[in-house]
Design a protein around this motif. Sequence first.
Motif, PDB file in Angstrom:
ATOM      1  N   GLU A 128      10.977   6.430 -17.437  1.00  0.00           N
ATOM      2  CA  GLU A 128      11.271   7.482 -18.417  1.00  0.00           C
ATOM      3  C   GLU A 128      12.202   8.543 -17.834  1.00  0.00           C
ATOM      4  N   GLY A 129      12.519   8.424 -16.538  1.00  0.00           N
ATOM      5  CA  GLY A 129      13.431   9.385 -15.917  1.00  0.00           C
ATOM      6  C   GLY A 129      12.768  10.680 -15.493  1.00  0.00           C
ATOM      7  N   LEU A 130      11.430  10.730 -15.534  1.00  0.00           N
ATOM      8  CA  LEU A 130      10.732  11.969 -15.143  1.00  0.00           C
ATOM      9  C   LEU A 130      10.634  12.118 -13.627  1.00  0.00           C
ATOM     10  N   VAL A 131      10.525  10.990 -12.919  1.00  0.00           N
ATOM     11  CA  VAL A 131      10.466  11.064 -11.458  1.00  0.00           C
ATOM     12  C   VAL A 131      11.493  10.115 -10.855  1.00  0.00           C
ATOM     13  N   GLU A 132      11.855  10.412  -9.613  1.00  0.00           N
ATOM     14  CA  GLU A 132      12.727   9.535  -8.836  1.00  0.00           C
ATOM     15  C   GLU A 132      11.980   9.174  -7.566  1.00  0.00           C
ATOM     16  N   THR A 133      12.116   7.930  -7.126  1.00  0.00           N
ATOM     17  CA  THR A 133      11.448   7.545  -5.878  1.00  0.00           C
ATOM     18  C   THR A 133      12.503   7.334  -4.803  1.00  0.00           C
ATOM     19  N   ARG A 134      12.170   7.757  -3.599  1.00  0.00           N
ATOM     20  CA  ARG A 134      13.072   7.560  -2.454  1.00  0.00           C
ATOM     21  C   ARG A 134      12.353   6.703  -1.439  1.00  0.00           C
ATOM     22  N   GLN A 135      13.007   5.616  -1.067  1.00  0.00           N
ATOM     23  CA  GLN A 135      12.409   4.624  -0.178  1.00  0.00           C
ATOM     24  C   GLN A 135      11.853   5.278   1.090  1.00  0.00           C
ATOM     25  N   GLY A 136      10.577   5.058   1.332  1.00  0.00           N
ATOM     26  CA  GLY A 136       9.964   5.552   2.565  1.00  0.00           C
ATOM     27  C   GLY A 136       9.663   7.039   2.572  1.00  0.00           C
ATOM     28  N   VAL A 137      10.052   7.744   1.500  1.00  0.00           N
ATOM     29  CA  VAL A 137       9.825   9.202   1.461  1.00  0.00           C
ATOM     30  C   VAL A 137       8.777   9.567   0.420  1.00  0.00           C
ATOM     31  N   ALA A 173       1.665   3.843 -12.785  1.00  0.00           N
ATOM     32  CA  ALA A 173       1.895   5.119 -13.503  1.00  0.00           C
ATOM     33  C   ALA A 173       3.213   5.751 -13.064  1.00  0.00           C
ATOM     34  N   ILE A 174       3.460   5.733 -11.748  1.00  0.00           N
ATOM     35  CA  ILE A 174       4.716   6.323 -11.227  1.00  0.00           C
ATOM     36  C   ILE A 174       5.911   5.511 -11.718  1.00  0.00           C
ATOM     37  N   ALA A 175       5.734   4.173 -11.797  1.00  0.00           N
ATOM     38  CA  ALA A 175       6.823   3.324 -12.300  1.00  0.00           C
ATOM     39  C   ALA A 175       7.146   3.679 -13.750  1.00  0.00           C
ATOM     40  N   GLN A 176       6.101   3.953 -14.559  1.00  0.00           N
ATOM     41  CA  GLN A 176       6.328   4.376 -15.954  1.00  0.00           C
ATOM     42  C   GLN A 176       7.140   5.666 -15.995  1.00  0.00           C
ATOM     43  N   LEU A 177       6.748   6.625 -15.156  1.00  0.00           N
ATOM     44  CA  LEU A 177       7.451   7.917 -15.138  1.00  0.00           C
ATOM     45  C   LEU A 177       8.892   7.739 -14.652  1.00  0.00           C
ATOM     46  N   ARG A 178       9.081   6.809 -13.713  1.00  0.00           N
ATOM     47  CA  ARG A 178      10.438   6.559 -13.231  1.00  0.00           C
ATOM     48  C   ARG A 178      11.281   5.944 -14.340  1.00  0.00           C
TER      49      ARG A 178
END
Length: 238
Positions: free
Chosen positions: A65-74, A58-63
């Motif tokens: 679409e540009g809605l969320v950004e993921t930061r490694q380890g955070v 789900a988070i990958a889908q949002l990423r």
Amino acid sequence: MGHFNIGEIRRSEHLPTRIASQLAAEISQARLNPGDKLPTEHVLAKTLGVSRSVIREAIAQLRNEGLVETRQGVGAFVSERSAQLIRIKDDELSDPGSFRAMFQLRIPLEIEAAGLAALHHTDDDLKRIDAALAMMTGDEKWTENGIDADLLFHRAVAQSTQNAYFATFVGFIAERISLAIAAARARAVLEEIVETTIAEHVALRDAIASRDPLAARAAMRAHLSGAADRIGLSLEQF
């Protein structure tokens, strides 16, 4: 995050997509603001009663679409750009007017994608198109997997344009439309629809493989016209 209160999700729905929609709603209703950190995978999985792998998808889908950004380890954060993004809720397309409008938008995008795919596809692209076609024509063509394969086919054509924006927009629109069409397909004369649909996809594949952009555009137009007719849509085409 005390007011973050999504209930458990019904198992019958495609879980990652449904959860992505729920999280997007939290963002669009400003319960989660740009820059906010999302709850951890562990917390979300527990809150929603699903596995962490479902949350990850789900988070990958949002990423995507540009809605969320993921930061490694955070962790995952609401994107600063999220307020400007287009998002169409799945249930919006249960309205016939909205569905028709979305299908109308799909036509010029996919026709252009077919022409560009004929010009720019690689051998690997054609393998992806053929793999999707093999899934569509195989033993599972009568099942929901046939619809998934149809979606994969259109995504593979869009990827073959070598223009990532086509892949993003065509994938987004085709997925929303296929969810709505799945319901229509259940009511139709399945055998006739499946065989006709397959023939249209084969013609499109052959036109792309022959690197003939005009034939590919014509084949995509014929397929989309047929698809619209099969679900009773009357669309303006020129």
